[in-house]
Design an enzyme around this catalytic site. Structure first.
Site, PDB file in Angstrom:
ATOM      1  N   ARG A 111      -5.898  -0.547  -9.357  1.00  0.00           N
ATOM      2  CA  ARG A 111      -6.352   0.881  -8.141  1.00  0.00           C
ATOM      3  C   ARG A 111      -6.481   1.567  -8.488  1.00  0.00           C
ATOM      4  NH1 ARG A 111      -4.537   0.690  -1.592  1.00  0.00           N
ATOM      5  NH2 ARG A 111      -6.412   1.721  -1.312  1.00  0.00           N
ATOM      6  N   ASP A 152      -2.264  10.445  -2.946  1.00  0.00           N
ATOM      7  CA  ASP A 152      -1.780   9.477  -3.233  1.00  0.00           C
ATOM      8  C   ASP A 152      -1.685  10.053  -5.007  1.00  0.00           C
ATOM      9  OD1 ASP A 152      -2.960   6.515  -2.002  1.00  0.00           O
ATOM     10  OD2 ASP A 152      -3.527   8.498  -0.731  1.00  0.00           O
ATOM     11  N   GLN A 210      -5.055   1.352   8.810  1.00  0.00           N
ATOM     12  CA  GLN A 210      -3.546   1.813   9.164  1.00  0.00           C
ATOM     13  C   GLN A 210      -2.775   2.651   9.547  1.00  0.00           C
ATOM     14  OE1 GLN A 210      -5.940   2.660   6.384  1.00  0.00           O
ATOM     15  NE2 GLN A 210      -5.853   2.369   4.591  1.00  0.00           N
ATOM     16  N   ARG A 257       0.683  -1.035  -0.385  1.00  0.00           N
ATOM     17  CA  ARG A 257      -0.237   0.223   0.154  1.00  0.00           C
ATOM     18  C   ARG A 257       0.909   0.999   0.324  1.00  0.00           C
ATOM     19  NH1 ARG A 257      -3.133  -1.600   5.439  1.00  0.00           N
ATOM     20  NH2 ARG A 257      -3.656  -3.393   4.504  1.00  0.00           N
ATOM     21  N   GLY A 258      -0.351   2.806  -0.360  1.00  0.00           N
ATOM     22  CA  GLY A 258       1.122   3.840  -0.290  1.00  0.00           C
ATOM     23  C   GLY A 258       1.504   3.701  -1.547  1.00  0.00           C
TER      24      GLY A 258
HETATM   25  O1  MRU Z   1      -3.606   1.746   2.040  1.00  0.00           O
HETATM   26  P1  MRU Z   1      -3.998   3.027   1.214  1.00  0.00           P
HETATM   27  O2  MRU Z   1      -3.080   2.192  -1.017  1.00  0.00           O
HETATM   28  O3  MRU Z   1      -5.117   2.480   0.513  1.00  0.00           O
HETATM   29  O4  MRU Z   1      -3.288   3.572   1.556  1.00  0.00           O
HETATM   30  C1  MRU Z   1      -2.625   4.946   1.092  1.00  0.00           C
HETATM   31  C2  MRU Z   1      -2.602   5.235   1.244  1.00  0.00           C
HETATM   32  O5  MRU Z   1      -1.374   5.256   1.984  1.00  0.00           O
HETATM   33  C3  MRU Z   1      -2.470   6.714   1.896  1.00  0.00           C
HETATM   34  O6  MRU Z   1      -3.664   7.831   1.334  1.00  0.00           O
HETATM   35  C4  MRU Z   1      -1.065   7.430   2.300  1.00  0.00           C
HETATM   36  O7  MRU Z   1      -1.377   9.220   3.464  1.00  0.00           O
HETATM   37  C5  MRU Z   1      -0.389   8.628   0.953  1.00  0.00           C
HETATM   38  S1  MRU Z   1       0.370   7.625  -0.163  1.00  0.00           S
HETATM   39  C6  MRU Z   1       2.059   7.689   1.478  1.00  0.00           C
END
Ligand code: MRU
Length: 367
Positions: A94, A247, A206, A53-54
């Site tokens: 995604r 994102d 998260q 993720r991220g």
């Molecule tokens: O777990 P996700 O992939 O849905 O979360 C996205 C993120 O990690 C964030 O939105 C984050 O704050 C930006 S990416 C460093």
């Protein structure tokens, strides 16, 4: 950053064997395990099912997925068609993080018109370059963001700087260092006292599962709070600075980030607390004039109906609402540029505006 005292990164590419390993983030903080990604479908699945993720990590995983996909290419297949399909498949994992498109397009471009027998090698090299560059971006975001923390620390006569963050924008979301947490790690490593208020970040938690874990592993003081508590903490003077990730950021400085970010920005605005977004250039979309058209991922309703935890060493999922409760689960929200004090990019801090962004990224100026 450190895990059990050892420097660790969210993705490992073995230069000699070409093997790729990622931390399975669905199992943290209960279990620390790595997954080997062997095919493009596995890389796609790891992104879609949130093992990784991220935004920055999603991008690098997709680039590596491209390379893995080429290992399965058969001489009998039409090469261009194969590249087109692979790119389309990976991009569909995604919708919200722009890093995914950026990464896939970049590898795709490198492979145009090259001899078949160099495809895999070139894709591997490009993915490796992107891994290194993303690492460097985080490092530089840390150095630029450090100045903001240092200023507050000085203003407080050497007092602890309290940073509030939302979701996970630490090293797990990147390769290392993070985006929003990179300045925090930088400050901590230099001996500047910092403390992080970690939003739990419902529904996937998260913050509770990833951010609290990685900060604790590195030894950075942090306190977990409910998503609803941030405004109160700000009113009480317990927050000096908010830093979140992104994102997808549009050219006018509108930011799309994990659901709940907007409410934190409103609360920070009302309390006169600086609200910064750590934005590597790979999370800025130069094709978008504002954030209104950014596709917000709608996620499975069961993420809201159920919650996962651990009891007697076993992870369990329990329902927290009446059976078949209707839910709506947008994964991200839009924070308008007017609520943002600035963007912390790898080239410096700028205003959340077109002029600010173009001041640092001249190459995006229309010719
Ligand atoms: O777990 P996700 O992939 O849905 O979360 C996205 C993120 O990690 C964030 O939105 C984050 O704050 C930006 S990416 C460093």
């Amino acid at each position: 950053m450190l895990v059990n005292g050892h420097p660790t990164q969210s993705i490992r590419i073995d230069e000699s064997t070409g093997q790729v390993f990622v931390i399975d983030q669905r199992r943290l903080p209960f279990d620390f395990t790595e997954l080997e990604l062997k095919t493009a479908s596995e890389a796609f699945g790891a992104i879609r099912d949130m093992a990784v993720r991220g935004a920055p990590l999603i991008g690098v995983t997709a680039a590596v997925g491209f390379y893995l996909g080429l290992k399965d290419y058969q001489e009998t297949e039409d090469m261009q068609q194969y590249l087109d399909n692979l790119a389309a498949m990976l991009k569909s994992a995604r919708p919200t993080a722009v890093n995914l498109e950026y990464a896939v397009n970049r590898v795709f471009r490198v492979l145009q018109g090259v001899p078949r027998d160099s495809l895999t090698r070139l894709a591997f090299e490009e993915a490796g370059r992107m891994y290194g560059e993303e690492l460097e971006r985080s490092r530089n975001i840390g150095l630029h963001g450090l100045k903001l923390i240092q200023e507050i620390h000085d203003r407080k006569n050497g007092g602890t700087v309290n940073v509030l963050t939302h979701c996970n924008a630490g090293w797990l979301a990147c390769i290392d260092y993070g985006t929003a947490l990179a300045p925090v790690y930088e400050a901590w490593n230099l001996g500047i006292p910092v403390h992080v208020w970690v939003d739990e970040t419902r529904p996937r938690n998260q913050g509770a599962r990833l951010t609290a874990w990685e900060l604790k592993q590195h030894g950075v003081p942090c306190t977990l709070i409910t998503d609803n508590a941030g405004g109160h903490m700000m009113q009480q003077g317990k927050v000096d600075l908010v830093i979140v990730g992104t994102d997808r950021t549009a050219m006018n400085g509108d930011v799309v980030n994990k659901i709940g970010t907007y409410l934190k920005a409103l609360a920070a605005f009302d309390n006169n607390i600086p609200f910064y977004v750590a934005a590597p250039s790979t999370s800025i979309d130069p094709s978008l004039s504002n954030g209104n058209d950014i596709v917000i991922e709608e996620r499975d309703g069961n993420e809201i109906r159920f919650i996962e935890g651990i009891r007697s060493g076993k992870t369990e999922s329990v329902r927290i609402c009446p059976v078949h409760t209707a839910v709506s689960n947008p994964g991200f929200d839009l924070t308008p540029a007017r609520l943002i004090s600035g963007l912390i990019t790898e080239r410096g801090v700028c205003s959340a505006s077109k002029e600010g962004i173009l001041g640092l990224f001249e190459e995006w100026r229309e010719k």
